[in-house]
Scaffold this motif. Structure first.
Motif, PDB file in Angstrom:
ATOM      1  N   GLU A 181       0.833  -1.206   0.000  1.00  0.00           N
ATOM      2  CA  GLU A 181       0.000   0.000   0.000  1.00  0.00           C
ATOM      3  C   GLU A 181       0.866   1.255   0.000  1.00  0.00           C
ATOM      4  OE1 GLU A 181      -3.013  -0.013  -0.659  1.00  0.00           O
ATOM      5  OE2 GLU A 181      -3.459  -2.123  -0.371  1.00  0.00           O
ATOM      6  N   PHE A 182       1.958   1.230   0.757  1.00  0.00           N
ATOM      7  CA  PHE A 182       2.799   2.426   0.748  1.00  0.00           C
ATOM      8  C   PHE A 182       3.500   2.607  -0.586  1.00  0.00           C
ATOM      9  CE2 PHE A 182       6.734   4.791   1.369  1.00  0.00           C
ATOM     10  CZ  PHE A 182       6.164   6.003   1.761  1.00  0.00           C
ATOM     11  N   ASP A 183       3.838   1.513  -1.242  1.00  0.00           N
ATOM     12  CA  ASP A 183       4.462   1.639  -2.557  1.00  0.00           C
ATOM     13  C   ASP A 183       3.540   2.378  -3.517  1.00  0.00           C
ATOM     14  OD1 ASP A 183       6.633   0.946  -4.450  1.00  0.00           O
ATOM     15  OD2 ASP A 183       5.044  -0.171  -5.429  1.00  0.00           O
ATOM     16  N   HIS A 184       2.243   2.106  -3.441  1.00  0.00           N
ATOM     17  CA  HIS A 184       1.281   2.831  -4.284  1.00  0.00           C
ATOM     18  C   HIS A 184       1.222   4.308  -3.904  1.00  0.00           C
ATOM     19  CE1 HIS A 184      -0.417  -0.505  -6.583  1.00  0.00           C
ATOM     20  NE2 HIS A 184      -0.376  -1.237  -5.488  1.00  0.00           N
ATOM     21  N   VAL A 185       1.249   4.590  -2.601  1.00  0.00           N
ATOM     22  CA  VAL A 185       1.259   5.984  -2.153  1.00  0.00           C
ATOM     23  C   VAL A 185       2.515   6.688  -2.658  1.00  0.00           C
ATOM     24  CG1 VAL A 185       1.416   7.490  -0.126  1.00  0.00           C
ATOM     25  CG2 VAL A 185      -0.170   5.551  -0.121  1.00  0.00           C
ATOM     26  N   ASN A 186       3.649   6.038  -2.484  1.00  0.00           N
ATOM     27  CA  ASN A 186       4.924   6.590  -2.930  1.00  0.00           C
ATOM     28  C   ASN A 186       4.879   6.918  -4.422  1.00  0.00           C
ATOM     29  OD1 ASN A 186       7.635   7.199  -3.353  1.00  0.00           O
ATOM     30  ND2 ASN A 186       8.395   5.432  -2.211  1.00  0.00           N
ATOM     31  N   THR A 187       4.324   6.017  -5.205  1.00  0.00           N
ATOM     32  CA  THR A 187       4.237   6.220  -6.653  1.00  0.00           C
ATOM     33  C   THR A 187       3.388   7.438  -6.986  1.00  0.00           C
ATOM     34  OG1 THR A 187       4.521   3.849  -7.074  1.00  0.00           O
ATOM     35  CG2 THR A 187       3.516   5.155  -8.830  1.00  0.00           C
ATOM     36  N   VAL A 188       2.256   7.593  -6.310  1.00  0.00           N
ATOM     37  CA  VAL A 188       1.371   8.734  -6.573  1.00  0.00           C
ATOM     38  C   VAL A 188       2.072  10.050  -6.265  1.00  0.00           C
ATOM     39  CG1 VAL A 188      -0.695   9.932  -5.742  1.00  0.00           C
ATOM     40  CG2 VAL A 188      -0.807   7.508  -6.303  1.00  0.00           C
ATOM     41  N   VAL A 189       2.691  10.150  -5.094  1.00  0.00           N
ATOM     42  CA  VAL A 189       3.347  11.402  -4.709  1.00  0.00           C
ATOM     43  C   VAL A 189       4.517  11.700  -5.637  1.00  0.00           C
ATOM     44  CG1 VAL A 189       4.474  12.660  -2.836  1.00  0.00           C
ATOM     45  CG2 VAL A 189       2.616  11.074  -2.316  1.00  0.00           C
ATOM     46  N   THR A 190       5.268  10.672  -6.003  1.00  0.00           N
ATOM     47  CA  THR A 190       6.384  10.863  -6.934  1.00  0.00           C
ATOM     48  C   THR A 190       5.897  11.441  -8.256  1.00  0.00           C
ATOM     49  OG1 THR A 190       7.706   9.085  -5.958  1.00  0.00           O
ATOM     50  CG2 THR A 190       8.166   9.656  -8.251  1.00  0.00           C
ATOM     51  N   ARG A 191       4.799  10.911  -8.770  1.00  0.00           N
ATOM     52  CA  ARG A 191       4.286  11.388 -10.059  1.00  0.00           C
ATOM     53  C   ARG A 191       3.909  12.859 -10.006  1.00  0.00           C
ATOM     54  NH1 ARG A 191       0.601   6.008 -10.959  1.00  0.00           N
ATOM     55  NH2 ARG A 191       2.204   4.716 -11.972  1.00  0.00           N
ATOM     56  N   TYR A 192       3.254  13.275  -8.936  1.00  0.00           N
ATOM     57  CA  TYR A 192       2.850  14.679  -8.859  1.00  0.00           C
ATOM     58  C   TYR A 192       4.027  15.590  -8.552  1.00  0.00           C
ATOM     59  CZ  TYR A 192      -1.974  13.448  -9.519  1.00  0.00           C
ATOM     60  OH  TYR A 192      -3.140  12.999 -10.084  1.00  0.00           O
ATOM     61  N   ALA A 193       5.005  15.078  -7.829  1.00  0.00           N
ATOM     62  CA  ALA A 193       6.214  15.881  -7.590  1.00  0.00           C
ATOM     63  C   ALA A 193       6.950  16.129  -8.904  1.00  0.00           C
ATOM     64  CB  ALA A 193       7.131  15.169  -6.591  1.00  0.00           C
ATOM     65  N   LEU A 194       7.036  15.108  -9.737  1.00  0.00           N
ATOM     66  CA  LEU A 194       7.713  15.259 -11.024  1.00  0.00           C
ATOM     67  C   LEU A 194       6.935  16.170 -11.963  1.00  0.00           C
ATOM     68  CD1 LEU A 194       8.843  11.566 -11.595  1.00  0.00           C
ATOM     69  CD2 LEU A 194      10.338  13.513 -11.116  1.00  0.00           C
ATOM     70  N   ALA A 195       5.618  16.151 -11.842  1.00  0.00           N
ATOM     71  CA  ALA A 195       4.786  17.000 -12.711  1.00  0.00           C
ATOM     72  C   ALA A 195       4.794  18.450 -12.262  1.00  0.00           C
ATOM     73  CB  ALA A 195       3.352  16.479 -12.733  1.00  0.00           C
ATOM     74  N   ASN A 196       5.183  18.695 -11.010  1.00  0.00           N
ATOM     75  CA  ASN A 196       5.117  20.046 -10.458  1.00  0.00           C
ATOM     76  C   ASN A 196       6.417  20.411  -9.749  1.00  0.00           C
ATOM     77  OD1 ASN A 196       1.959  20.731 -10.682  1.00  0.00           O
ATOM     78  ND2 ASN A 196       2.185  18.594 -10.063  1.00  0.00           N
ATOM     79  N   PRO A 197       7.495  20.589 -10.505  1.00  0.00           N
ATOM     80  CA  PRO A 197       8.781  20.908  -9.871  1.00  0.00           C
ATOM     81  C   PRO A 197       8.786  22.248  -9.157  1.00  0.00           C
ATOM     82  CG  PRO A 197       8.921  21.153 -12.258  1.00  0.00           C
ATOM     83  CD  PRO A 197       7.610  20.496 -11.968  1.00  0.00           C
ATOM     84  N   GLY A 198       7.794  23.116  -9.425  1.00  0.00           N
ATOM     85  CA  GLY A 198       7.710  24.392  -8.742  1.00  0.00           C
ATOM     86  C   GLY A 198       6.999  24.317  -7.409  1.00  0.00           C
ATOM     87  N   VAL A 199       6.591  23.116  -6.996  1.00  0.00           N
ATOM     88  CA  VAL A 199       5.918  22.905  -5.710  1.00  0.00           C
ATOM     89  C   VAL A 199       6.802  22.039  -4.828  1.00  0.00           C
ATOM     90  CG1 VAL A 199       3.872  21.955  -4.572  1.00  0.00           C
ATOM     91  CG2 VAL A 199       3.648  23.074  -6.806  1.00  0.00           C
ATOM     92  N   ARG A 200       6.983  22.458  -3.566  1.00  0.00           N
ATOM     93  CA  ARG A 200       7.748  21.657  -2.615  1.00  0.00           C
ATOM     94  C   ARG A 200       6.915  20.455  -2.171  1.00  0.00           C
ATOM     95  NH1 ARG A 200       7.635  26.437  -0.306  1.00  0.00           N
ATOM     96  NH2 ARG A 200       6.527  25.571   1.500  1.00  0.00           N
ATOM     97  N   PHE A 201       7.434  19.271  -2.359  1.00  0.00           N
ATOM     98  CA  PHE A 201       6.761  18.050  -1.910  1.00  0.00           C
ATOM     99  C   PHE A 201       7.605  17.372  -0.841  1.00  0.00           C
ATOM    100  CE2 PHE A 201       4.217  18.440  -5.701  1.00  0.00           C
ATOM    101  CZ  PHE A 201       3.036  17.760  -5.415  1.00  0.00           C
ATOM    102  N   ALA A 202       6.933  16.813   0.145  1.00  0.00           N
ATOM    103  CA  ALA A 202       7.605  15.989   1.148  1.00  0.00           C
ATOM    104  C   ALA A 202       6.725  14.777   1.410  1.00  0.00           C
ATOM    105  CB  ALA A 202       7.836  16.757   2.444  1.00  0.00           C
ATOM    106  N   LEU A 203       7.345  13.611   1.461  1.00  0.00           N
ATOM    107  CA  LEU A 203       6.620  12.371   1.741  1.00  0.00           C
ATOM    108  C   LEU A 203       7.218  11.728   2.975  1.00  0.00           C
ATOM    109  CD1 LEU A 203       4.611  10.106   1.046  1.00  0.00           C
ATOM    110  CD2 LEU A 203       6.364   9.129  -0.463  1.00  0.00           C
ATOM    111  N   GLU A 204       6.344  11.405   3.949  1.00  0.00           N
ATOM    112  CA  GLU A 204       6.781  10.769   5.188  1.00  0.00           C
ATOM    113  C   GLU A 204       6.010   9.482   5.395  1.00  0.00           C
ATOM    114  OE1 GLU A 204       6.029  13.583   8.258  1.00  0.00           O
ATOM    115  OE2 GLU A 204       7.305  15.155   7.389  1.00  0.00           O
TER     116      GLU A 204
END
Length: 649
Positions: free
Chosen positions: A172-195
């Motif tokens: 389940e976390f791998d799916h979460v990680n994948t989602v956040v990674t995709r949006y971070a890559l799509a929005n380099p002008g937004v600070r993303f943090a995943l915990e």
């Protein structure tokens, strides 16, 4: 069945709502996706995603977006409310936003306990609203920073059937990680943090630099290998931006080919095929590059409502767009000197060689692993060559075996005796199919699983012909020897696992996703013989399973991590290693287009008969096929009426 059970009736509104919510919210990653999209649409410049137990226990998404006042947050949790559509005309024109804020909150709240804390920019007081099962429990003033924080707990607490089908925490976390990674890559002008469980997995700078974002989520090795898309081939796309990797930086899964349309992540096999096709023969058939590509199209020319969760799109002129993408990516790679029109890249220069520790204490590498080597000419029937790092390991193993065999003149099978020196060998080869002698067979064949065989000869230096009581048997020598080696490797891994210490430990840099997978499966990897430790994004490998031989490329570990969750979420590391054993068995096996001595054939058949399953190679290809006497008679038309009454020849 009673009449009451067959009567058709309308469901009550509460049941309808829960079913509808479950269709959209399938797992924790679905919640994260909806909430991150809301944050982006709210103009956030910073988004923090924190989950507990893979998202099964807790999900919190906080942003510094515009926020909501009390009236707006009350409306946001009601059904069919949104700030993003005015009428059906907006839907038909193509929505420029990512999601429907109110609809998402209502849907998530219907199957969880949800708390929203929010404050508009410039306001002095915020609001906290608590929702449980779709019902508002409380609304009160709250002190909080500007923006919105949504916390979801007890996901699917009121839909136990849905909760039962959640996978392991790591999955389940791998799916979460994948989602956040995709949006971070799509929005380099937004600070993303995943915990995850209080530990930071990755964070990005939000400074608008896509390559820096790639560095944050994929690591330095991948970031260095990425080249920017420059220029755009003619076609319907208005723009194409992003990065693609050089042909040596690949993985065994297409998970790292990320494609976006107007900033929205989409799954698109045609787009992915266009990207992979741009590399031509520079990629092995089972390898995929890293890519982050954003397609700029007019909203009216793309349908984003093909998929219920808007994960797929349909283009007005899909074929032209695919051709435009492939040509643009190919020209980018050519401009950077990364692909050629002739032989595939791989072992052509020192910096492209594989990671393979050698006996003299060096690790045999000056740079990135050459994971794109293609099979050797004459490597047998297609479809059996292993994937990625196991290909490299197998080639190293094959080279060492070939050297021991002396000029590669006598291919070995697992059960054969030590190789015979060429000068001293008096063993005959199969030189003609017309010879009358019986070659090297025992006086009384005593196979246990195979039928009694009489070897007739070899054709095309690939297939062994045998006479059997019920017809003609044809043995694929490569598939047969592959089965023998696979069962040997599997037997060596069974029971107490032994390890082979590497002369020099090897370090691998992992992506954020691979690092998390390593933590989740470290114990299982140790059980099959991998001795490895992680510090940050770097894994240090000190030993590998002894069955794999000391020359095994540690790149295999990275492919094993990726494979753990790329297919069946319930698949174990042990199952993944078993698949890799099948790949590794391919290389020491005798190949097609190899002339065999008579004794080698007999040894091979004897070893095949000793296998648990002698009838298929580890990849499922048949090792033996039979042509029945009846089929032979039919093919020669022996039932032709003119033969009636004649003496059998």
């Amino acid at each position: 069945m009673s009449p009451e059970r067959t009567e058709i009736r309308a469901l009550d509104p509460e049941t309808v709502d829960k079913i509808a919510a479950g269709e959209v919210v399938e797992r924790p990653a679905s919640v994260v996706k909806e909430l991150v999209e809301n944050s982006l649409d709210a103009g956030a410049t910073g988004i923090t995603v924190a989950v507990g137990s893979g998202g099964r226990d807790r999900i919190r998404v906080a942003d510094d977006g515009v926020g909501m006042n009390e009236g707006s947050v009350r409306k946001a949790v009601e059904q069919h409310t949104t700030s993003k559509l005015r009428d059906v005309a907006d839907l038909e024109r193509g929505v420029s936003t990512l999601g429907f804020r109110g609809e998402a909150l209502y849907t998530i709240g219907a199957v969880s306990r949800l708390a929203i804390t929010t404050k508009p920019r410039g306001s002095e007081t915020g609001t906290k609203l608590v929702l449980a099962g779709g019902e508002v429990e409380s609304v009160e003033p709250a002190g909080c920073p500007e923006g919105t924080a949504v916390e979801v707990t007890d996901l699917f607490y009121n839909t136990p059937a849905r909760k039962k089908y959640l996978k392991r925490e790591a999955t389940e976390f791998d799916h979460v990680n994948t989602v956040v990674t995709r949006y971070a890559l799509a929005n380099p002008g937004v600070r993303f943090a995943l915990e995850h469980d209080g530990r930071e997995v990755f964070s990005t700078t939000g400074q608008g630099d896509l390559q820096a974002t790639v560095l944050s989520v994929y690591g330095r090795e991948v970031a260095r290998a990425m080249v920017p898309i420059e220029g755009l081939a003619a076609g319907p796309l208005e723009g194409l931006s992003g990065y693609v990797s050089d042909p040596e930086t690949t993985r065994s899964s297409p998970a790292y080919v990320s494609t976006y349309v107007n900033g929205r992540y989409v799954r698109s096999k045609p787009i992915r095929s266009a990207v992979v096709g741009a590399y031509g023969t520079q990629l092995a058939p089972d390898r995929y590059p890293f890519a982050v590509l954003d397609l700029d199209v007019s909203p009216g020319t793309v349908d984003v409502n093909v998929h219920p969760r808007k994960m797929e799109v349909r283009f007005g002129d899909g074929e032209a767009i695919e051709a435009q993408i492939e040509k643009t990516v190919r020209e980018t790679l050519l401009d950077h000197g990364l692909i050629r029109s002739s032989a595939p890249r791989g072992r052509s220069t020192p910096e492209e060689t594989e990671i393979a520790p050698s006996a003299d204490g060096t690790d045999g590498t000056d740079g990135a692993a050459g994971s794109n080597d293609t099979p050797e000419p004459g490597s047998g029937a297609g479809g059996d060559r292993p994937t990625g790092a196991s290909r490299q390991a197998g080639e190293a193993l094959k080279r060492s075996n070939d050297a021991a065999d002396g000029a590669n003149d006598t291919p070995r099978s697992a059960a054969s005796s030590p190789p015979v020196e060429r000068e001293e060998s008096t063993e005959k080869r199969f030189s003609s199919l017309t010879r009358q002698a019986t070659f090297g067979e025992p006086d009384e064949p005593n196979y246990e699983r195979l039928p009694d065989l009489r070897v007739l000869g070899q054709i095309q230096d690939t297939y062994v012909l045998c006479a059997a009581p019920k017809g003609l048997l044809v043995v694929d020598q490569h598939a047969a020897d592959e089965r023998v080696h696979y069962e040997r490797l599997r037997a060596e891994l069974a029971g107490e696992t032994t390890t082979q210490t590497l002369v020099e430990p090897v370090e691998l840099e992992l992506t954020a996703r691979e690092a998390e997978l390593f933590d989740a499966h470290e114990g299982a990897l140790a059980r099959v013989g991998f001795a490895a430790t992680r510090e940050g994004r770097t894994v240090r490998i000190g030993a590998v399973p002894a069955a794999f031989d000391a020359t095994l490329s540690p790149e295999l570990l990275r492919d094993a991590l990726s494979a753990c969750l790329s297919g069946d979420p319930g698949e174990t590391v042990e199952a993944t290693v078993d698949e890799l054993l099948g790949d590794l068995a391919c290389y020491p096996a005798v190949t097609g287009n190899t002339s065999l001595r008579e004794g080698s054939v007999v040894d091979l058949l004897g070893a095949l008969d000793g296998c648990e399953n002698p009838y298929a190679c580890p990849h499922g290809r048949p090792t033996v096929i039979r042509i029945d006497r009846e089929e032979l008679a039919e093919r020669f038309e022996r039932d032709y009426p003119g033969h009636a009454g004649r003496r059998e020849p």
